[in-house]
Design a protein around this motif. Structure first.
Motif, short mmCIF file in Angstrom:
data_model
loop_
_atom_site.label_atom_id
_atom_site.label_comp_id
_atom_site.label_asym_id
_atom_site.label_seq_id
_atom_site.Cartn_x
_atom_site.Cartn_y
_atom_site.Cartn_z
N GLU A 72 0.85 -1.18 0.00
CA GLU A 72 0.00 0.00 0.00
C GLU A 72 0.89 1.23 0.00
O GLU A 72 1.76 1.39 0.87
N THR A 73 0.68 2.11 -0.95
CA THR A 73 1.49 3.31 -1.08
C THR A 73 0.66 4.45 -1.64
O THR A 73 -0.54 4.28 -1.93
N LYS A 74 1.28 5.61 -1.83
CA LYS A 74 0.58 6.81 -2.29
C LYS A 74 1.18 7.26 -3.61
O LYS A 74 2.39 7.23 -3.81
N THR A 75 0.32 7.71 -4.51
CA THR A 75 0.78 8.18 -5.82
C THR A 75 1.15 9.67 -5.74
O THR A 75 1.01 10.32 -4.70
N LYS A 76 1.60 10.19 -6.87
CA LYS A 76 2.04 11.58 -6.94
C LYS A 76 0.87 12.55 -6.72
O LYS A 76 1.05 13.64 -6.18
N ASP A 77 -0.33 12.16 -7.14
CA ASP A 77 -1.51 13.00 -6.93
C ASP A 77 -2.26 12.64 -5.65
O ASP A 77 -3.48 12.83 -5.55
N VAL A 79 -3.13 9.84 -4.01
CA VAL A 79 -4.16 8.79 -3.99
C VAL A 79 -3.52 7.53 -3.43
O VAL A 79 -2.50 7.06 -3.92
N PHE A 80 -4.14 6.98 -2.38
CA PHE A 80 -3.64 5.74 -1.80
C PHE A 80 -4.10 4.56 -2.64
O PHE A 80 -5.28 4.48 -3.03
N VAL A 81 -3.16 3.66 -2.91
CA VAL A 81 -3.45 2.54 -3.80
C VAL A 81 -2.74 1.30 -3.27
O VAL A 81 -1.66 1.39 -2.67
N ARG A 82 -3.37 0.16 -3.49
CA ARG A 82 -2.80 -1.13 -3.08
C ARG A 82 -2.38 -1.90 -4.34
O ARG A 82 -3.20 -2.10 -5.24
N LEU A 83 -1.12 -2.31 -4.37
CA LEU A 83 -0.58 -3.06 -5.50
C LEU A 83 -0.24 -4.47 -5.06
O LEU A 83 0.35 -4.67 -3.98
N PHE A 131 -1.46 2.75 -13.73
CA PHE A 131 -2.13 1.74 -14.54
C PHE A 131 -1.43 1.55 -15.89
O PHE A 131 -1.31 0.42 -16.38
N GLU A 132 -0.98 2.65 -16.48
CA GLU A 132 -0.37 2.57 -17.80
C GLU A 132 1.05 2.02 -17.76
O GLU A 132 1.50 1.37 -18.71
N ARG A 133 1.78 2.28 -16.65
CA ARG A 133 3.19 1.92 -16.58
C ARG A 133 3.46 0.84 -15.53
O ARG A 133 4.50 0.81 -14.90
N LYS A 134 2.52 -0.06 -15.37
CA LYS A 134 2.72 -1.12 -14.38
C LYS A 134 3.86 -2.04 -14.77
O LYS A 134 4.53 -2.62 -13.90
N ASP A 165 -5.38 -1.59 -6.90
CA ASP A 165 -6.66 -1.36 -6.24
C ASP A 165 -6.64 -0.02 -5.51
O ASP A 165 -6.15 0.07 -4.38
N PRO A 166 -7.19 1.05 -6.14
CA PRO A 166 -7.25 2.34 -5.45
C PRO A 166 -8.30 2.32 -4.34
O PRO A 166 -9.04 1.34 -4.16
N ASP A 167 -8.38 3.41 -3.62
CA ASP A 167 -9.38 3.56 -2.58
C ASP A 167 -10.79 3.48 -3.18
O ASP A 167 -11.00 3.82 -4.35
#
Length: 335
Positions: A72-77, A79-83, A131-134, A165-167
Motif C-alpha cells: 500500500e502506497t501513495k501516488t504523486k496525486d 491517492v492511496f493505492v494497493r498493488l 495503470f499505464e506503466r505497471k 486497487d485504489p481507494d
C-alpha cells in the motif's frame, strides 16, 4: 542368553544401516551436516550417509516458486493505492549452500525489497500512470531483486503487477468521470446527427421551394401563352383586342366563383359577382396601362431634350483670330 544378545546386536545394526539410507526428491537438494558442520549437498535419488555422525540439516526446493506481496502506497496525486506484486523466483542449483546458510527467511527478504522498490517508484507517478506503466514498476522490482538476491543464491525469474486497487471513493470518482466522458461523446454524436438532419431538411426545403417557384413560373408562362392564343383566336373571328380581353376577364371571374363554390371547406371571400364587375376591372386595368404609357413617353422626351442640351454645352466654340500680317497692317494705318 548369548543368542538373544547376538540377535539384538544384529537388529540394532540393521536399524543403524537403514538409517544411513535416504532419498531426495526430484528438483530438491538435501544439506548433509556432520557433527553440526556442513558436509555435502545431495541431489535427487538414493543417497547414503553415515549413521549417527551425519544428519540431514534441511532440504532446498529447486522449483520455481511464487511470492505474492501486497504493498500500500501513495501516488504523486495523493491517492492511496494497493498493488499486488507477484515475484517468481528459483534457487540456483550451484548456489544451494548460499541459499540455505546465508538467509534465515528468504521470503521476508524478498518482501522487504519489493516494498522498498514499489514505495520508491509509485510516488513518482500519478494514478493513471500507475495503470499505464505497471510494467515499468514490475521491471524495476525485478532489477532490484536480481541485484540483491543473486548473492544469496536466488534467481528472480519474473515480477508481475497483478492488481492495482485504489481507494473505494477514488474508484467511484473514476467511474463517474468515465461515465461523464462517455455521455459527453454520446451527446456530441447526437448533436452531430441532429445537425446532419437539420442540414438535410433545410436542403430539401430549399430544393422544394426552388421546384415550387419553377412550377409557378411555368404555370404563369403557360397561362400567358393560353391568353395569347385566346386573344389571337378571338381576333381571327372579328373581335378586337379590348373586347377579347374583357371576355377573358369575365370568363376567369366566373370560373373563380365556380371553383370557390365547389370547395366544401372554403373560407368566406367577398368578390363582386355582377357581370359589370369584370368590365370595370378591365377598364381600370386599361386606364392604368394607358396612364403608365403616357408617363413613360413623357419621361423619354424629357431625357432626350436633356441629352441634346448637354451635348451643346460640352461642344467647344471655334474662334477665328486675325493673323499677324493683318495686325501689322492695321497698326500702320493707325499711324
Amino acid at each position: 542368553m548369548g543368542i538373544f544378545f547376538t540377535g539384538f546386536i544384529i537388529f540394532l545394526g540393521l536399524i543403524i544401516l537403514i538409517s544411513g539410507i535416504f532419498t531426495v526428491k526430484q528438483q530438491t537438494s538435501a544439506i548433509v551436516e556432520r557433527f553440526g558442520k556442513f558436509n555435502s549437498i545431495r541431489n535427487s535419488g538414493l543417497q547414503f550417509k553415515i549413521p549417527v555422525f551425519d544428519k540431514i540439516a534441511g532440504r532446498i526446493n529447486l522449483k520455481i516458486q511464487q511470492l505474492d506481496v501486497i504493498v500500500e502506497t501513495k501516488t504523486k496525486d495523493d491517492v492511496f493505492v494497493r498493488l499486488k506484486i507477484s515475484v517468481q523466483f528459483q534457487v540456483l542449483k550451484l548456489k544451494v549452500y548460499d541459499a540455505f546458510y546465508k538467509l534465515e527467511n528468504p521470503q521476508d527478504q524478498i518482501t522487504s525489497y519489493v516494498f522498498d522498490v514499489v514505495r520508491a517508484e509509485v510516488p513518482k507517478m500519478k494514478l493513471d500512470d500507475v495503470f499505464e506503466r505497471k510494467d515499468d514498476i514490475a521491471n524495476a522490482v525485478k532489477l532490484e531483486l536480481n541485484d540483491a538476491m543473486i548473492d544469496y543464491g536466488y534467481d528472480i525469474i519474473k515480477t508481475l503487477v497483478t492488481d492495482i486497487d485504489p481507494d473505494v471513493q477514488v474508484k467511484a470518482a473514476m467511474n463517474r468521470i468515465n461515465a461523464s466522458e462517455r455521455e459527453k461523446v454520446a451527446a456530441e454524436y447526437e448533436a452531430e446527427a441532429e445537425r446532419i438532419k437539420i442540414v438535410a431538411k433545410a436542403r430539401a426545403e430549399a430544393e422544394s421551394k426552388r421546384l415550387q417557384g419553377q412550377g409557378i413560373a411555368d404555370q404563369r408562362r403557360e397561362i400567358a401563352r393560353g391568353l395569347e392564343e385566346s386573344v389571337d383566336v378571338l381576333n381571327n373571328v372579328g373581335i378586337n383586342s379590348q373586347e377579347a380581353s374583357a371576355l377573358i376577364v369575365v370568363t376567369q371571374h366566373y370560373d373563380t366563383l365556380q371553383s370557390i363554390g365547389e370547395e366544401t371547406n372554403s373560407n368566406l371571400i367577398l368578390l363582386p359577382n355582377s357581370p359589370q364587375a369584370g368590365s370595370d376591372m378591365l377598364n381600370n386595368m386599361i386606364a392604368s396601362f394607358t396612364a403608365s404609357n403616357q408617363i413613360g413617353e413623357e419621361m423619354k422626351k424629357q431625357n432626350k431634350l436633356r441629352g441634346i442640351t448637354n451635348k451643346k454645352k460640352s461642344k467647344p466654340k471655334n474662334i477665328d483670330l486675325p493673323s499677324s500680317e493683318e495686325n501689322d497692317d492695321e497698326y500702320r494705318s493707325e499711324e
